[in-house]
Scaffold this motif. Structure first.
Motif, PDB file in Angstrom:
ATOM      1  N   ASN A   5      25.647  35.193  53.624  1.00 20.14           N
ATOM      2  CA  ASN A   5      25.993  35.378  52.266  1.00 20.14           C
ATOM      3  C   ASN A   5      25.510  36.894  51.814  1.00 20.14           C
ATOM      4  N   TYR A   6      26.307  37.386  51.065  1.00 21.93           N
ATOM      5  CA  TYR A   6      26.071  38.852  50.268  1.00 21.93           C
ATOM      6  C   TYR A   6      24.653  38.832  49.958  1.00 21.93           C
ATOM      7  N   GLU A   7      24.143  39.981  50.099  1.00 21.11           N
ATOM      8  CA  GLU A   7      22.714  40.492  49.218  1.00 21.11           C
ATOM      9  C   GLU A   7      23.140  41.594  49.179  1.00 21.11           C
ATOM     10  N   SER A   8      22.430  42.240  47.865  1.00 18.52           N
ATOM     11  CA  SER A   8      22.585  43.404  47.099  1.00 18.52           C
ATOM     12  C   SER A   8      22.383  44.704  48.310  1.00 18.52           C
ATOM     13  N   LYS A   9      21.562  44.387  49.387  1.00 16.17           N
ATOM     14  CA  LYS A   9      21.398  45.370  50.549  1.00 16.17           C
ATOM     15  C   LYS A   9      22.759  45.849  51.054  1.00 16.17           C
ATOM     16  N   TYR A  10      23.734  44.937  51.111  1.00 19.32           N
ATOM     17  CA  TYR A  10      25.044  45.134  51.732  1.00 19.32           C
ATOM     18  C   TYR A  10      26.097  45.654  50.877  1.00 19.32           C
ATOM     19  N   GLN A  11      25.742  46.193  49.468  1.00 19.66           N
ATOM     20  CA  GLN A  11      26.755  46.355  48.464  1.00 19.66           C
ATOM     21  C   GLN A  11      27.399  47.297  49.013  1.00 19.66           C
ATOM     22  N   GLN A  12      26.939  48.508  49.803  1.00 18.84           N
ATOM     23  CA  GLN A  12      27.812  49.631  50.186  1.00 18.84           C
ATOM     24  C   GLN A  12      29.006  49.273  51.344  1.00 18.84           C
ATOM     25  N   GLU A  13      28.419  48.274  52.065  1.00 16.52           N
ATOM     26  CA  GLU A  13      29.303  47.985  53.097  1.00 16.52           C
ATOM     27  C   GLU A  13      30.397  46.889  52.382  1.00 16.52           C
ATOM     28  N   TYR A  14      30.034  46.266  51.542  1.00 13.04           N
ATOM     29  CA  TYR A  14      31.076  45.360  50.890  1.00 13.04           C
ATOM     30  C   TYR A  14      32.155  46.063  50.319  1.00 13.04           C
ATOM     31  N   TYR A  28      44.610  50.395  45.299  1.00 12.73           N
ATOM     32  CA  TYR A  28      43.364  50.170  44.266  1.00 12.73           C
ATOM     33  C   TYR A  28      43.773  50.071  42.782  1.00 12.73           C
ATOM     34  N   GLU A  29      43.207  49.595  41.952  1.00 14.89           N
ATOM     35  CA  GLU A  29      43.051  49.556  40.519  1.00 14.89           C
ATOM     36  C   GLU A  29      41.639  49.272  39.848  1.00 14.89           C
ATOM     37  N   ASP A  30      41.502  49.675  38.573  1.00 21.73           N
ATOM     38  CA  ASP A  30      40.452  49.894  38.084  1.00 21.73           C
ATOM     39  C   ASP A  30      39.619  48.373  38.062  1.00 21.73           C
ATOM     40  N   VAL A  31      40.380  47.349  37.988  1.00 16.41           N
ATOM     41  CA  VAL A  31      39.701  46.050  38.050  1.00 16.41           C
ATOM     42  C   VAL A  31      38.946  45.844  39.596  1.00 16.41           C
ATOM     43  N   ASP A  32      39.636  46.508  40.497  1.00 13.15           N
ATOM     44  CA  ASP A  32      38.972  46.460  41.862  1.00 13.15           C
ATOM     45  C   ASP A  32      37.467  46.917  41.806  1.00 13.15           C
ATOM     46  N   GLY A  33      37.451  48.394  41.135  1.00 15.53           N
ATOM     47  CA  GLY A  33      36.112  48.978  41.015  1.00 15.53           C
ATOM     48  C   GLY A  33      35.040  48.141  40.261  1.00 15.53           C
ATOM     49  N   GLU A  34      35.700  47.545  39.343  1.00 20.84           N
ATOM     50  CA  GLU A  34      34.540  46.780  38.399  1.00 20.84           C
ATOM     51  C   GLU A  34      34.053  45.710  39.467  1.00 20.84           C
ATOM     52  N   MET A  35      34.664  45.003  40.188  1.00 19.35           N
ATOM     53  CA  MET A  35      34.040  44.143  40.898  1.00 19.35           C
ATOM     54  C   MET A  35      33.307  44.462  42.193  1.00 19.35           C
ATOM     55  N   LEU A  36      33.753  45.776  42.647  1.00 16.16           N
ATOM     56  CA  LEU A  36      33.087  46.157  43.900  1.00 16.16           C
ATOM     57  C   LEU A  36      31.748  46.998  43.409  1.00 16.16           C
ATOM     58  N   ASP A  37      31.902  47.472  42.258  1.00 11.04           N
ATOM     59  CA  ASP A  37      30.568  48.247  41.842  1.00 11.04           C
ATOM     60  C   ASP A  37      29.683  47.235  41.149  1.00 11.04           C
ATOM     61  N   ASN A  38      29.876  46.077  40.615  1.00  7.81           N
ATOM     62  CA  ASN A  38      28.999  45.184  40.034  1.00  7.81           C
ATOM     63  C   ASN A  38      29.311  43.600  40.544  1.00  7.81           C
ATOM     64  N   PRO A  39      29.172  43.485  41.980  1.00  7.07           N
ATOM     65  CA  PRO A  39      29.567  41.947  42.529  1.00  7.07           C
ATOM     66  C   PRO A  39      28.617  41.015  41.678  1.00  7.07           C
ATOM     67  N   LYS A  40      27.200  41.390  41.576  1.00  7.32           N
ATOM     68  CA  LYS A  40      26.677  40.372  40.944  1.00  7.32           C
ATOM     69  C   LYS A  40      27.246  39.812  39.649  1.00  7.32           C
ATOM     70  N   LYS A  41      27.417  40.714  38.692  1.00 11.90           N
ATOM     71  CA  LYS A  41      27.952  40.400  37.378  1.00 11.90           C
ATOM     72  C   LYS A  41      29.322  40.023  37.482  1.00 11.90           C
ATOM     73  N   GLU A  42      30.119  40.310  38.340  1.00 13.33           N
ATOM     74  CA  GLU A  42      31.510  40.084  38.442  1.00 13.33           C
ATOM     75  C   GLU A  42      31.951  38.853  39.222  1.00 13.33           C
ATOM     76  N   VAL A  43      31.086  38.440  40.145  1.00 15.42           N
ATOM     77  CA  VAL A  43      31.223  37.300  41.194  1.00 15.42           C
ATOM     78  C   VAL A  43      29.960  36.318  41.028  1.00 15.42           C
ATOM     79  N   LEU A  44      29.087  36.719  41.435  1.00 16.47           N
ATOM     80  CA  LEU A  44      27.953  35.908  41.602  1.00 16.47           C
ATOM     81  C   LEU A  44      27.547  35.131  40.387  1.00 16.47           C
ATOM     82  N   ASP A  45      27.301  35.898  39.300  1.00 16.46           N
ATOM     83  CA  ASP A  45      26.731  35.351  38.086  1.00 16.46           C
ATOM     84  C   ASP A  45      28.076  34.356  37.461  1.00 16.46           C
ATOM     85  N   LYS A  46      29.237  34.646  37.875  1.00 19.34           N
ATOM     86  CA  LYS A  46      30.254  33.602  37.430  1.00 19.34           C
ATOM     87  C   LYS A  46      30.391  32.308  38.264  1.00 19.34           C
TER      88      LYS A  46
END
Length: 152
Positions: A5-14, A28-46
């Protein structure tokens, strides 16, 4: 190889694994950056999940699965490092997500991709995904949509 499972310590590798293929294929498009920079908000919290393929201490692959409708999940950001492609890691990550979706009583898994990604499309086809009409995408670079209907 193991899938964790993803953990924040792996954010850079992800982020790096996804950016590698997005930039290489000029997708690459801006929506990718949102998810890659904020995986907790954009994926896990959803209610989504991010899985990582790990060999030894190295993260070599990633995939995201996100609920998009009741009993429908979307696969996003499947990527394997260049040095580890061709070893079946992408397939194992996809199979892991399919099993997870089944455990969550999903009826269908969807994904959007780009026709430039021929090896990914071949993999999805081998796993039973079928091309469907591609409408109303939130991704500018997406030009191909597939779905997998899961047994009820």
């Amino acid at each position: 190889m193991k899938i964790i499972n993803y953990e924040s310590k792996y954010q850079q590798e992800y982020k790096s694994l996804s950016l590698e293929w997005l930039y290489e294929n000029n997708l690459y498009e801006d929506v990718d950056g949102e998810m890659l920079d904020n995986p907790k908000k954009e994926v896990l919290d959803k209610g989504g999940f991010i899985y990582l393929a790990k060999i030894g201490d190295q993260i070599v692959g990633t995939v995201t699965i996100l609920p998009v409708e009741e009993r429908v999940f979307e696969i996003l950001k499947l990527g394997v490092s260049k040095n580890h492609q061709g070893l079946g890691i992408g397939r194992k990550l996809m199979e892991f997500c399919i099993e997870k979706a089944k455990l969550l009583n999903a009826e269908k898994i969807i994904l959007e991709t780009n026709t430039k990604l021929k090896s990914a499309i071949r993999l999805y086809s081998k796993l039973g995904f079928k091309e469907v009409v591609h409408l109303n995408t939130k991704y500018e670079m997406s030009d191909f949509k597939m779905e997998l209907l899961l047994a009820k």
